[in-house]
Scaffold this motif. Structure first.
Motif, PDB file in Angstrom:
ATOM      1  N   PRO A  70       0.795  -1.236   0.000  1.00  0.00           N
ATOM      2  CA  PRO A  70       0.000   0.000   0.000  1.00  0.00           C
ATOM      3  C   PRO A  70       0.828   1.287   0.000  1.00  0.00           C
ATOM      4  CG  PRO A  70      -0.172  -1.134   2.115  1.00  0.00           C
ATOM      5  CD  PRO A  70       0.506  -2.074   1.173  1.00  0.00           C
ATOM      6  N   VAL A  71       1.906   1.352   0.789  1.00  0.00           N
ATOM      7  CA  VAL A  71       2.709   2.574   0.812  1.00  0.00           C
ATOM      8  C   VAL A  71       3.545   2.675  -0.456  1.00  0.00           C
ATOM      9  CG1 VAL A  71       4.437   3.901   2.067  1.00  0.00           C
ATOM     10  CG2 VAL A  71       2.761   2.540   3.336  1.00  0.00           C
ATOM     11  N   PHE A  72       4.210   1.618  -0.821  1.00  0.00           N
ATOM     12  CA  PHE A  72       5.038   1.583  -2.034  1.00  0.00           C
ATOM     13  C   PHE A  72       4.208   1.953  -3.263  1.00  0.00           C
ATOM     14  CE2 PHE A  72       7.884  -1.178  -4.903  1.00  0.00           C
ATOM     15  CZ  PHE A  72       8.866  -0.212  -4.977  1.00  0.00           C
ATOM     16  N   SER A  73       2.924   1.573  -3.253  1.00  0.00           N
ATOM     17  CA  SER A  73       2.062   1.830  -4.412  1.00  0.00           C
ATOM     18  C   SER A  73       1.844   3.317  -4.656  1.00  0.00           C
ATOM     19  CB  SER A  73       0.710   1.136  -4.240  1.00  0.00           C
ATOM     20  OG  SER A  73      -0.139   1.825  -3.337  1.00  0.00           O
ATOM     21  N   LEU A  74       2.031   4.147  -3.632  1.00  0.00           N
ATOM     22  CA  LEU A  74       1.797   5.579  -3.806  1.00  0.00           C
ATOM     23  C   LEU A  74       2.721   6.167  -4.866  1.00  0.00           C
ATOM     24  CD1 LEU A  74       1.401   6.740  -0.083  1.00  0.00           C
ATOM     25  CD2 LEU A  74      -0.375   5.994  -1.681  1.00  0.00           C
ATOM     26  N   GLY A  75       3.902   5.594  -5.006  1.00  0.00           N
ATOM     27  CA  GLY A  75       4.839   6.065  -6.018  1.00  0.00           C
ATOM     28  C   GLY A  75       4.664   5.402  -7.366  1.00  0.00           C
ATOM     29  N   ILE A  76       3.795   4.393  -7.436  1.00  0.00           N
ATOM     30  CA  ILE A  76       3.579   3.644  -8.678  1.00  0.00           C
ATOM     31  C   ILE A  76       2.275   4.051  -9.347  1.00  0.00           C
ATOM     32  CG2 ILE A  76       3.149   1.337  -9.626  1.00  0.00           C
ATOM     33  CD1 ILE A  76       5.037   0.247  -7.487  1.00  0.00           C
ATOM     34  N   VAL A  77       1.214   4.116  -8.548  1.00  0.00           N
ATOM     35  CA  VAL A  77      -0.116   4.385  -9.094  1.00  0.00           C
ATOM     36  C   VAL A  77      -0.252   5.898  -9.296  1.00  0.00           C
ATOM     37  CG1 VAL A  77      -2.578   4.046  -8.753  1.00  0.00           C
ATOM     38  CG2 VAL A  77      -0.975   2.346  -7.915  1.00  0.00           C
ATOM     39  N   ALA A 234       7.658   5.824   5.277  1.00  0.00           N
ATOM     40  CA  ALA A 234       6.529   4.906   5.449  1.00  0.00           C
ATOM     41  C   ALA A 234       5.997   4.885   6.880  1.00  0.00           C
ATOM     42  CB  ALA A 234       6.932   3.496   5.017  1.00  0.00           C
ATOM     43  N   LEU A 235       6.869   4.699   7.849  1.00  0.00           N
ATOM     44  CA  LEU A 235       6.413   4.636   9.240  1.00  0.00           C
ATOM     45  C   LEU A 235       5.898   5.989   9.705  1.00  0.00           C
ATOM     46  CD1 LEU A 235       9.147   2.334  10.834  1.00  0.00           C
ATOM     47  CD2 LEU A 235       6.889   1.696   9.959  1.00  0.00           C
ATOM     48  N   ASP A 236       6.480   7.059   9.181  1.00  0.00           N
ATOM     49  CA  ASP A 236       5.982   8.402   9.528  1.00  0.00           C
ATOM     50  C   ASP A 236       4.576   8.621   8.968  1.00  0.00           C
ATOM     51  OD1 ASP A 236       8.340   9.028  10.842  1.00  0.00           O
ATOM     52  OD2 ASP A 236       9.267   9.888   9.051  1.00  0.00           O
ATOM     53  N   LEU A 237       4.316   8.119   7.770  1.00  0.00           N
ATOM     54  CA  LEU A 237       2.980   8.238   7.187  1.00  0.00           C
ATOM     55  C   LEU A 237       1.946   7.535   8.068  1.00  0.00           C
ATOM     56  CD1 LEU A 237       3.777   7.459   3.429  1.00  0.00           C
ATOM     57  CD2 LEU A 237       3.120   9.678   4.363  1.00  0.00           C
ATOM     58  N   LEU A 238       2.278   6.331   8.497  1.00  0.00           N
ATOM     59  CA  LEU A 238       1.347   5.565   9.322  1.00  0.00           C
ATOM     60  C   LEU A 238       1.150   6.226  10.676  1.00  0.00           C
ATOM     61  CD1 LEU A 238       2.674   2.017   8.404  1.00  0.00           C
ATOM     62  CD2 LEU A 238       0.591   3.106   7.573  1.00  0.00           C
ATOM     63  N   ALA A 239       2.234   6.743  11.253  1.00  0.00           N
ATOM     64  CA  ALA A 239       2.119   7.452  12.531  1.00  0.00           C
ATOM     65  C   ALA A 239       1.253   8.694  12.387  1.00  0.00           C
ATOM     66  CB  ALA A 239       3.504   7.812  13.056  1.00  0.00           C
ATOM     67  N   ALA A 240       1.370   9.380  11.252  1.00  0.00           N
ATOM     68  CA  ALA A 240       0.573  10.587  11.040  1.00  0.00           C
ATOM     69  C   ALA A 240      -0.914  10.253  10.952  1.00  0.00           C
ATOM     70  CB  ALA A 240       1.027  11.293   9.761  1.00  0.00           C
TER      71      ALA A 240
END
Length: 533
Positions: A70-77, A234-240
């Motif tokens: 899901p996080v990696f996909s942000l740079g692909i999709v 990635a971990l910062d995104l989830l923490a946010a």
């Protein structure tokens, strides 16, 4: 006090102790208190108990996508989706449409292209030049996310000025005249180009990730096994996200281990285990023994039709085995991407040789495996994690697709042997590999039973003897997905977390076509609605 009682036409708990005729689930403090007939469950209600009733629906355990990014996909999709493009004419038409849609953008971006759409033409950036001209920087991430196509202007911006092929098969492809084609293979080369792409802001990424996870919850996904920790934030995104609420989906994150990972970095990954938040944590690590069939980087026992596929991503491969043993000794589960027959064999033999009784280890994908390797997996408690729609979306029964053409008839006949894996006694967890394939679990379970793209009327099945039963497909998203990580979950039973789904039909009594049309009415995580009502 009972917080809520969910009532439907039936409960498919997947727990053998569930009473006959169960149609209700009682929940308190985020956990299941009781499962049974409503005549026994309703008397447990108190003055503040919420009653949620869906008279004709089915209650099932929460669904777990056992392989997702899901996080990696942000740079692909990003940009134009090419996932429904199957011919060259469709590709040109899609790019022309995208050109108009992205007219105000400096870069042209697209994703999800199957190389079969080139219909035998050389795989490269000629089509980008044809539609977009010479000056536009453009980049297409291919459907497997292991390769991409860059325009000449994009290559220049990234400083890629000559063809190169590395020992593991990765690199920038050149034609017979030594000119770059724009085809980039595997992550190390793709990352050079991707560093030149426009960056998304942190707040935008938070919003996109929150929306993506909400979309997953809307189709009944309550948890996902995340097979990377590549994004630095990635971990910062989830923490946010958790700073302002709850994640809609539980995330189990397994960072990558590559041949370049140092001893100090291995120690850091071991120390990172268990780190996370309320609904996300780092658990396990992810390896790649090879790449993809379409990219010519799957590790095969004999060359493919292009003379490729004889290398492991690890040189020597024994270095991979030693790393796996190191993590096993530390009690860290591993998952290994293995697609080619030789790669699958080497990983299975490595895992089978580990001391018994340790943490669970997994093989991801298993696209074409021989009989004795399937038996080895089953006999040694090795987890198989497979993605049925990789087969049904990209492999054709007549062998005309790129995957089948490269492998040849004998190896292609061993495509995604899901039923044989179950017959071997192995755990079989199912997933999407989003964004390589859509994350809709109902389509994946439908295709797993039909062995064809059920959404495409008239599509022919691929290896129909490998079809799963309705129960096996559901188990792949519930009990077997939990067993894949050493958990006894995936059942609706007293004491279990109240992760459940209410769906408008019975998944154990629906045809693949009916299952494809399933509509989720309610998704609960810890007894709290993440989708529906």
């Amino acid at each position: 006090m009972i917080d809520a009682i969910v009532i439907a036409a039936r409960v498919r708990s997947l727990a053998p102790e569930t009473p006959e005729g169960a149609d209700a689930v009682a929940i308190a403090d985020g956990r299941i208190v009781a499962v049974g007939p409503r005549s026994e469950i309703l008397p447990l209600a108190g003055p503040g108990t919420a009653l949620v009733t869906h008279p004709t629906a089915t209650i099932i355990p929460g669904l777990v996508d056992a392989h997702s990014h899901p996080v990696f996909s942000l740079g692909i999709v990003r940009g134009l989706s090419l996932t429904d493009v199957h011919t060259y004419d469709e590709l040109v038409a899609a790019l022309e449409r995208g050109r108009a849609e992205q007219a105000g953008d400096e870069w042209f971006l697209a994703w999800g292209l199957d190389p079969t759409a080139f219909e035998g033409r050389p795989l490269g950036n000629a089509v980008l030049q044809e539609v977009l001209g010479d000056e536009r920087p453009a980049y297409i991430t291919m459907f497997d996310a292991h390769s991409g196509i860059a325009s000449a202007a994009a290559l220049a911006r990234a400083g890629i000025d000559a063809p190169v092929t590395h020992p593991d098969g990765s690199g920038a492809v050149g034609d017979q005249d030594g000119k770059l084609t724009g085809h980039l293979i595997e992550f190390p080369t793709m990352e050079i180009l991707e560093r030149a792409l426009p960056e998304l802001g942190f707040s935008d990424r938070v919003a996109q990730l929150r929306g993506l996870l909400a979309d997953m919850a809307a189709v009944g996904i309550t948890a996902a096994h995340v097979m990377d920790l590549q994004d630095a934030d990635a971990l910062d995104l989830l923490a946010a996200i958790e700073a302002s609420g709850e994640l809609p989906v539980r995330l189990r994150i397994s960072p990558w281990v590559t041949p370049e990972t140092t001893d100090d970095e291995v120690a850091a990954l071991i120390a990172l285990q268990g780190h996370g938040g309320r609904r996300y944590r780092v658990e396990g690590v992810k390896f790649f023994i090879d790449g993809t069939v379409e990219g010519g980087t799957a590790w095969l026992a004999s060359p493919d039709a292009e003379g490729e596929g004889l290398s492991s991503a690890w040189a020597p491969a024994e270095a991979y085995a030693e790393r796996v043993r190191r993590f096993d000794r530390a009690g860290v589960p591993t998952a290994t991407h293995a697609i080619g027959d030789q790669g699958i064999r080497f990983v299975a033999e490595t895992l089978a040789a580990l001391p018994p009784g340790g943490v669970p280890h997994r093989i991801e994908h298993i696209e074409s495996a021989e009989d004795d390797v399937i038996a080895l997996i089953g006999a040694n408690g090795i987890v198989a994690s497979m993605q049925p729609t990789h087969c049904t979306h990209h492999v054709r029964s007549d062998g005309s697709d790129d995957w089948s053409r490269r492998l040849g008839p004998e190896r292609a006949a061993r495509a995604w042997r899901t039923a044989d894996v179950r017959r071997s006694g192995a755990i079989l967890a199912l997933g999407s590999d989003w964004p390589v394939a859509p994350f809709d679990p109902w389509e994946i379970m439908a295709d797993a039973q039909g062995r064809r793209r059920v959404a495409s009327a008239g599509s022919a099945p691929v290896a129909p003897d490998q079809a799963l039963t309705a129960l096996q497909a559901l188990e792949g998203y519930t009990t077997h997905a939990h067993r894949a990580v050493g958990s006894d979950g995936g059942r609706l039973a007293p004491g279990a977390p109240a992760d459940l789904v209410v769906v408008d039909r019975d998944p154990l009594d629906a045809s693949p076509e009916d299952l494809l049309a399933a509509r989720v009415l309610l998704t609960l995580v810890d007894g709290v609605a993440t989708a529906g009502r």
